[in-house]
Design an enzyme around this catalytic site. Structure first.
Site, PDB file in Angstrom:
ATOM      1  CD  GLU A   1       9.513   4.842  -5.502  1.00 23.12           C
ATOM      2  OE1 GLU A   1      10.589   5.078  -4.951  1.00 23.12           O
ATOM      3  OE2 GLU A   1       8.430   4.696  -4.890  1.00 23.12           O
TER       4      GLU A   1
ATOM      5  CG  ASP B   1       1.628   5.209   1.004  1.00 23.03           C
ATOM      6  OD1 ASP B   1       1.265   4.264   0.280  1.00 23.03           O
ATOM      7  OD2 ASP B   1       2.710   5.812   0.856  1.00 23.03           O
TER       8      ASP B   1
ATOM      9  CE1 TYR C   1      12.608   3.787   0.149  1.00 23.48           C
ATOM     10  CE2 TYR C   1      11.566   3.553  -2.001  1.00 23.48           C
ATOM     11  CZ  TYR C   1      11.693   4.209  -0.765  1.00 23.48           C
ATOM     12  OH  TYR C   1      10.874   5.306  -0.504  1.00 23.48           O
TER      13      TYR C   1
HETATM   14  O1  LIG Z   1       6.801   9.891   0.854  1.00 19.30           O
HETATM   15  P1  LIG Z   1       8.235   9.910   1.343  1.00 19.30           P
HETATM   16  O2  LIG Z   1       8.332  10.067   2.863  1.00 19.30           O
HETATM   17  O3  LIG Z   1       9.091  10.900   0.568  1.00 19.30           O
HETATM   18  O4  LIG Z   1       8.840   8.426   1.005  1.00 19.30           O
HETATM   19  C1  LIG Z   1       8.952   7.948  -0.369  1.00 19.30           C
HETATM   20  C2  LIG Z   1       7.683   7.210  -0.647  1.00 19.30           C
HETATM   21  O5  LIG Z   1       6.663   8.148  -0.879  1.00 19.30           O
HETATM   22  C3  LIG Z   1       7.621   6.228  -1.820  1.00 19.30           C
HETATM   23  O6  LIG Z   1       8.828   5.598  -2.111  1.00 19.30           O
HETATM   24  C4  LIG Z   1       6.540   5.305  -1.383  1.00 19.30           C
HETATM   25  C5  LIG Z   1       5.204   5.585  -1.530  1.00 19.30           C
HETATM   26  N1  LIG Z   1       4.475   4.675  -0.842  1.00 19.30           N
HETATM   27  C6  LIG Z   1       5.323   3.779  -0.199  1.00 19.30           C
HETATM   28  C7  LIG Z   1       5.058   2.705   0.660  1.00 19.30           C
HETATM   29  C8  LIG Z   1       6.164   2.006   1.190  1.00 19.30           C
HETATM   30  C9  LIG Z   1       7.483   2.390   0.848  1.00 19.30           C
HETATM   31  C10 LIG Z   1       7.760   3.477  -0.025  1.00 19.30           C
HETATM   32  C11 LIG Z   1       6.658   4.176  -0.514  1.00 19.30           C
END
Ligand SMILES: O=P(O)(O)OC[C@@H](O)[C@@H](O)c1c[nH]c2ccccc12
Length: 268
Positions: free
Chosen positions: A49, A60, A174
């Site tokens: 990603e 975030d 997801y």
């Molecule tokens: O950071 P984590 O807790 O490992 O979760 C994945 C995430 O970082 C990535 O998929 C993602 C980054 N920013 C996001 C905003 C919404 C959903 C998902 C995301």
């Protein structure tokens, strides 16, 4: 065949689950992002990603917010970020690239020019966390026409929307493991196991789990219930930890090696 579909098919034939790292492009700079992507592939990642840094990353947690701030200090554009995908491909990275971006930068770009551009740069999947299914018809049509998978998010609170979202999903669904923002966690939504089986039952499209995952044990737990596991903040935190090494030419390889070792430990 779309690279994401090919990757899941290959993993399924081996009875394996995908490890899907997230990184913020441009943190600490664009050239280092290409080297980090190479390290992630060497560490066993199955697809990546690529996060476009954004000034208002509302979904975030602090780790990715800080990474976005560091990246945006370099005054990079979404075009610069997408170029990292092509640069990594030219450097020999074979992994499928999933572009992760909030919706506003896509709207600024213009939907049709955006899809033309990401097609040319070899993007296979797209995640837009703040584009709800109720408003994604035009984006979905452009994505399907470009054979780029628009990957939807479902949360434990999505309940009856799960079937509708999962039914239209391409690439993978997801599944968000917890409510709230991204960030390393020790516990997950109490109904997560039931939620994952509900999503599993709603679609034949692969499902992947993300949010809060940071250890081999957590990866193993969710790999049993899905086709893939997404790890973002834990990896972005490791990048943050080794920044001093990455920013000094003589210790850059050591920094990259530490990132690779951490991600390898997740893959087991
Ligand atoms: O950071 P984590 O807790 O490992 O979760 C994945 C995430 O970082 C990535 O998929 C993602 C980054 N920013 C996001 C905003 C919404 C959903 C998902 C995301």
């Amino acid at each position: 065949m779309n690279r994401i579909d090919a990757a899941f098919e290959q993993l399924r034939s081996k009875g394996e689950s995908a490890l899907i790292p997230f990184l913020t492009i441009g943190d600490p700079d664009l050239a280092t992002s290409v080297e980090i992507i190479q390290a992630l592939e060497e560490a066993g990642a199955d697809m990546i990603e690529l996060g476009v840094p954004y000034s208002d990353p509302l979904a975030d947690g602090p780790v990715i917010q800080r990474a976005s701030e560091r990246a945006l200090k370099n005054k990079i554009s979404i075009v610069d970020c997408i170029q990292v995908a092509e640069d990594a491909r030219q450097a020999g990275v074979k992994l499928p690239f999933i572009l992760f971006t909030y919706y506003n930068p896509v709207l600024q770009f213009g939907l049709e020019p955006f899809f033309k551009h990401i097609t040319e740069k070899g993007i296979s999947g797209l995640i837009i966390p703040d584009l709800p299914i109720e408003e994604d018809e035009e984006v979905r049509q452009l994505a399907e026409a470009a054979d780029i998978h628009l990957i939807p998010l479902v949360a434990p609170t999505s309940n009856d929307r799960v079937t509708r979202i999962a039914g239209k999903a391409r690439g993978f669904v997801y599944c968000v493991s917890s409510l709230g923002v991204t960030g390393v966690r020790s516990d997950f939504h109490q109904g997560i196991d039931e939620f994952l089986s509900t999503v599993r039952g709603a679609t034949n499209t692969p499902i992947a789990v993300g949010f809060g995952i940071s250890s081999r044990e957590q990866v193993e737990r969710f790999a049993k219930q899905s086709d893939g596991v997404i790890v973002g903040s834990a990896i972005v935190r490791k990048i943050e930890e080794v920044l001093p090494l990455l920013l000094t030419e003589s210790t850059k390889q050591e920094g990259l090696a530490q990132i690779k070792a951490f991600v390898s430990s997740l893959k087991g």
